[in-house]
Design an enzyme around this catalytic site. Sequence first.
Site, short mmCIF file in Angstrom:
data_model
loop_
_atom_site.label_atom_id
_atom_site.label_comp_id
_atom_site.label_asym_id
_atom_site.label_seq_id
_atom_site.Cartn_x
_atom_site.Cartn_y
_atom_site.Cartn_z
CD GLU A 1 29.18 50.85 32.01
OE1 GLU A 1 28.34 50.31 31.27
OE2 GLU A 1 30.34 50.42 32.11
CB CYS B 1 21.28 53.47 28.83
SG CYS B 1 21.16 52.75 30.46
P1 NAP Z 1 25.96 63.19 27.71
O1 NAP Z 1 25.52 64.31 26.88
O2 NAP Z 1 27.08 62.35 27.22
O3 NAP Z 1 26.33 63.82 29.14
C1 NAP Z 1 26.72 63.02 30.22
C2 NAP Z 1 27.56 63.84 31.17
O4 NAP Z 1 28.78 64.21 30.51
C3 NAP Z 1 26.89 65.15 31.60
O5 NAP Z 1 27.22 65.41 32.94
C4 NAP Z 1 27.55 66.16 30.69
O6 NAP Z 1 27.56 67.47 31.19
C5 NAP Z 1 28.96 65.61 30.62
N1 NAP Z 1 29.77 66.08 29.50
C6 NAP Z 1 29.35 66.61 28.33
N2 NAP Z 1 30.41 66.92 27.55
C7 NAP Z 1 31.52 66.57 28.26
C8 NAP Z 1 32.91 66.62 28.00
N3 NAP Z 1 33.42 67.09 26.86
N4 NAP Z 1 33.76 66.16 28.95
C9 NAP Z 1 33.30 65.67 30.12
N5 NAP Z 1 31.98 65.60 30.41
C10 NAP Z 1 31.11 66.04 29.50
O7 NAP Z 1 24.77 62.18 28.04
P2 NAP Z 1 23.33 62.53 28.62
O8 NAP Z 1 22.53 63.18 27.56
O9 NAP Z 1 23.47 63.21 29.93
O10 NAP Z 1 22.76 61.07 28.93
C11 NAP Z 1 22.18 60.26 27.96
C12 NAP Z 1 23.16 59.20 27.50
O11 NAP Z 1 23.61 58.43 28.60
C13 NAP Z 1 22.53 58.20 26.55
O12 NAP Z 1 23.44 57.92 25.52
C14 NAP Z 1 22.31 56.99 27.42
O13 NAP Z 1 22.24 55.76 26.71
C15 NAP Z 1 23.50 57.05 28.31
N6 NAP Z 1 23.32 56.29 29.54
C16 NAP Z 1 24.00 55.13 29.70
C17 NAP Z 1 23.81 54.36 30.84
C18 NAP Z 1 24.55 53.05 31.04
O14 NAP Z 1 24.54 52.55 32.16
N7 NAP Z 1 25.18 52.52 30.03
C19 NAP Z 1 22.92 54.80 31.81
C20 NAP Z 1 22.25 56.01 31.63
C21 NAP Z 1 22.46 56.75 30.49
P3 NAP Z 1 26.56 68.59 30.62
O15 NAP Z 1 25.20 68.16 31.01
O16 NAP Z 1 27.00 69.82 31.31
O17 NAP Z 1 26.76 68.63 29.14
#
Ligand code: NAP
Length: 527
Positions: free
Chosen positions: A296, A330
């Site tokens: 997601e 999101c």
């Molecule tokens: P993110 O930077 O993509 O991080 C999400 C998760 O992925 C974190 O636990 C992060 O860990 C981990 N991660 C980072 N790099 C990774 C890698 N190479 N391999 C595996 N995992 C990795 O996103 P965010 O800033 O936490 O959240 C914001 C985003 O989430 C926005 O784009 C938002 O739209 C989206 N979102 C979508 C939904 C939906 O239902 N569609 C809901 C909520 C949020 P670290 O923190 O340690 O980097």
Amino acid sequence: MSGQALEVRTPVGEFTNEPLTDFSVPTNRQRMQEGLKKVASELGREYDIRIGTERIRTEEKIRSTNPSHPDQAVGIFNAGTKELTARAVEEAHGAFQSWKEVPFEQRADYLFRAGELMRRRKLELAAWMVYEVGKIWPEADADIAEAIDFCEFYGREMLRLGPPQPLTPVKGEKNHLQYIPLGVGAVIPPWNFPGAIMVGMTTAAIVTGNTVVLKPSSDSPTMAAKFAEVMEEVGLPPGVLNFLPGRGSQVGDPLVMHPLTRFVAFTGSKEVGLRISELASQPQPGLRWIRRAVLEMGGKDAIIVDNEADLDAAVEGVTVSAFGYQGQKCSACSRAIVVRDIYPEFLKRLEARVRKIFVGPAEDPNNYMGPVINQSAMKSIQEYIEIGKKEGQLITGGGRAGGDGYFLEPTVIADVSPKARIAQEEIFGPVLAVIPAQNYDHALEIANGTEFGLTGGVYSRNPEKLRKAAESFHVGNLYFNRKCTGALVGAHPFGGFNMSGTDSKTGGKDYLLLFLQAKTIAEKITS
Ligand code: NAP
């Protein structure tokens, strides 16, 4: 399987959503203040990695800080390593062999008990969230309520999916279909719903009979640690839920790529989601399955304001959708697409409404907006604001708000072209692009003109126009004459199209199937 034996308490009543706390009631305000005070006395504690029964500390630490007061540590976490990641997956694999045999009613019961425990500690857990991710009280309360909903809803769903499923009868045969679990899941949540999304993905994986390595976001590991404690308290057997904080850039790849990782449940940015999708699908020595990836991702959500709309309702809906939790949802409205005839009047009223928003520390109930999550998010949002100032006309905001936290003013930029960067790229902050449309059809065309497809909204009194949007506005969650945020478990199954993800529909009746596989057995009846 070791762990506390559970007395199963099913049957349970029908699912209803957890009520939100009314903070206009003085006793509720007082309870929240008490929660904040209690949590304040526990800030800065160190939390161990949890792999099976082991509690592990490592050299490298991750410091979770309060974005309202960046000098304040919320928790200190031990950063996982490649070796510990492998150990966590192997432990989860070992635990899977017995957890999958635990009767589904008993697995559901762990969720009901966890929901009950979180309900009892609701405002204390909400207080942790106020400190860790800068949610104001009602946003934090709603996040915990949704986490409780997931426990209650997925528990009931497992009771529905656990027994043999109905099949078309065939003469001379006895046929049987049963859902069985997949194996070890990597659960990787974001920080912006550190209760709800983390609990939702984890409980869905566990209740279906899988075991989990939970890698929390480095911006919100405390919420995940609190949940791991809750699951331990309700007696979940060791190894079913392993808690492995660590930098995504360091432990992400080894976790996804471990040959015993059977599936990944991820919520986060498009960039990371696409990387996981690519890695998860790569064949490798020792890999015996096609890894499933439930992804997601981001959004560039729009609300259309038609010339037949109730303008005041539209202004309110756009404002709360764009600036609730600082635009860090999101589902947040980041584009208001407004039909030309009412454009000047809408903009005038919107500006007046947005100027009334108070920004400041999340623990102060007078503020509607708290901080953005961290310094790098603030910098990236500020860069987008500078881009926006060139791409359109700054109506309000545009700078930092007072205080030492990561506070930004709610920012509205008008006269933005549909193809401008601030109308196409996810900013994930309090920035709203207002885009004029020639007419309603043009508005729909603009709304569909990004690579995303998560949420959308339409304000119009004309049923024919709403019908048209129902048909052609291509998003996973569409809302009419209301805000485009705040999906409720059970009522608004949630998930997006296109680059917004795999449309998993969390909180819906299809969700648990993503964590299961169906086994069919056909037996010839011999006389
Ligand atoms: P993110 O930077 O993509 O991080 C999400 C998760 O992925 C974190 O636990 C992060 O860990 C981990 N991660 C980072 N790099 C990774 C890698 N190479 N391999 C595996 N995992 C990795 O996103 P965010 O800033 O936490 O959240 C914001 C985003 O989430 C926005 O784009 C938002 O739209 C989206 N979102 C979508 C939904 C939906 O239902 N569609 C809901 C909520 C949020 P670290 O923190 O340690 O980097």
